[in-house]
Enzyme design. Sequence first.
Site, mmCIF file in Angstrom:
data_model
loop_
_atom_site.group_PDB
_atom_site.id
_atom_site.type_symbol
_atom_site.label_atom_id
_atom_site.label_comp_id
_atom_site.label_asym_id
_atom_site.label_seq_id
_atom_site.Cartn_x
_atom_site.Cartn_y
_atom_site.Cartn_z
ATOM 1 N N GLU A 89 -3.459 -8.816 1.694
ATOM 2 C CA GLU A 89 -1.865 -8.226 2.375
ATOM 3 C C GLU A 89 -2.411 -8.173 3.976
ATOM 4 O O GLU A 89 -3.626 -7.434 3.691
ATOM 5 C CB GLU A 89 -0.950 -6.686 1.729
ATOM 6 N N HIS B 126 4.916 -6.196 6.293
ATOM 7 C CA HIS B 126 3.691 -6.696 5.745
ATOM 8 C C HIS B 126 3.485 -7.638 4.486
ATOM 9 O O HIS B 126 4.502 -7.891 4.680
ATOM 10 C CB HIS B 126 3.258 -5.248 4.918
ATOM 11 N N ASP C 96 6.530 1.050 -1.703
ATOM 12 C CA ASP C 96 6.722 0.823 -0.487
ATOM 13 C C ASP C 96 7.530 1.486 0.045
ATOM 14 O O ASP C 96 8.032 2.369 1.166
ATOM 15 C CB ASP C 96 7.200 -0.495 -0.024
ATOM 16 N N HIS D 89 3.302 -9.955 0.773
ATOM 17 C CA HIS D 89 3.726 -9.635 -0.265
ATOM 18 C C HIS D 89 3.377 -11.483 -0.317
ATOM 19 O O HIS D 89 3.391 -11.776 -1.169
ATOM 20 C CB HIS D 89 4.452 -9.598 -0.724
HETATM 21 ZN ZN LIG Z 1 4.508 -3.834 -0.032
#
Ligand SMILES: [Zn+2]
Length: 135
Positions: free
Chosen positions: A26, A80, A93, A82
């Site tokens: 990530e 971010h 999250d 995935h």
């Molecule tokens: Zn996430």
Amino acid sequence: MISSLTLPQSKINEMIRHVEEQAPLEACGLLAGKNDGVEKVILIRNQAQSLVRFVMDPYEQLEAFEWIESHGLDLLGIFHSHPAGPETVSRTDIAQAAYEVVHIIWSRPNGPWIARGFWIENGQATEVNLLLLDK
Ligand SMILES: [Zn+2]
């Protein structure tokens, strides 16, 4: 709550390059600007170096916050990736959302990276429109 965020193509490209380079880990970063317009992408190291979670390097994050403030901008978003899905914010999250900003998730459900934005408040995620500025 912000209902939309405007992203120039150049900023989209900066984020895609970063999430692609870091995959399958990530990747994460911050978006700064004014009103609803993103002017700066700040890449932050994922301290967790994980396939399924991210922790922003606290030193880099602090430096970024100082940069944003000293340039008269506001923190507008956190992004971010995935790399293995899902396309949306995860339960984690939502639980860990610490800032009232747009949370952008990069995923690649069908190959190419796509971005979706969410506003997280009171444990609820609402989708935010990401508007592309062609420059
Ligand atoms: Zn996430």
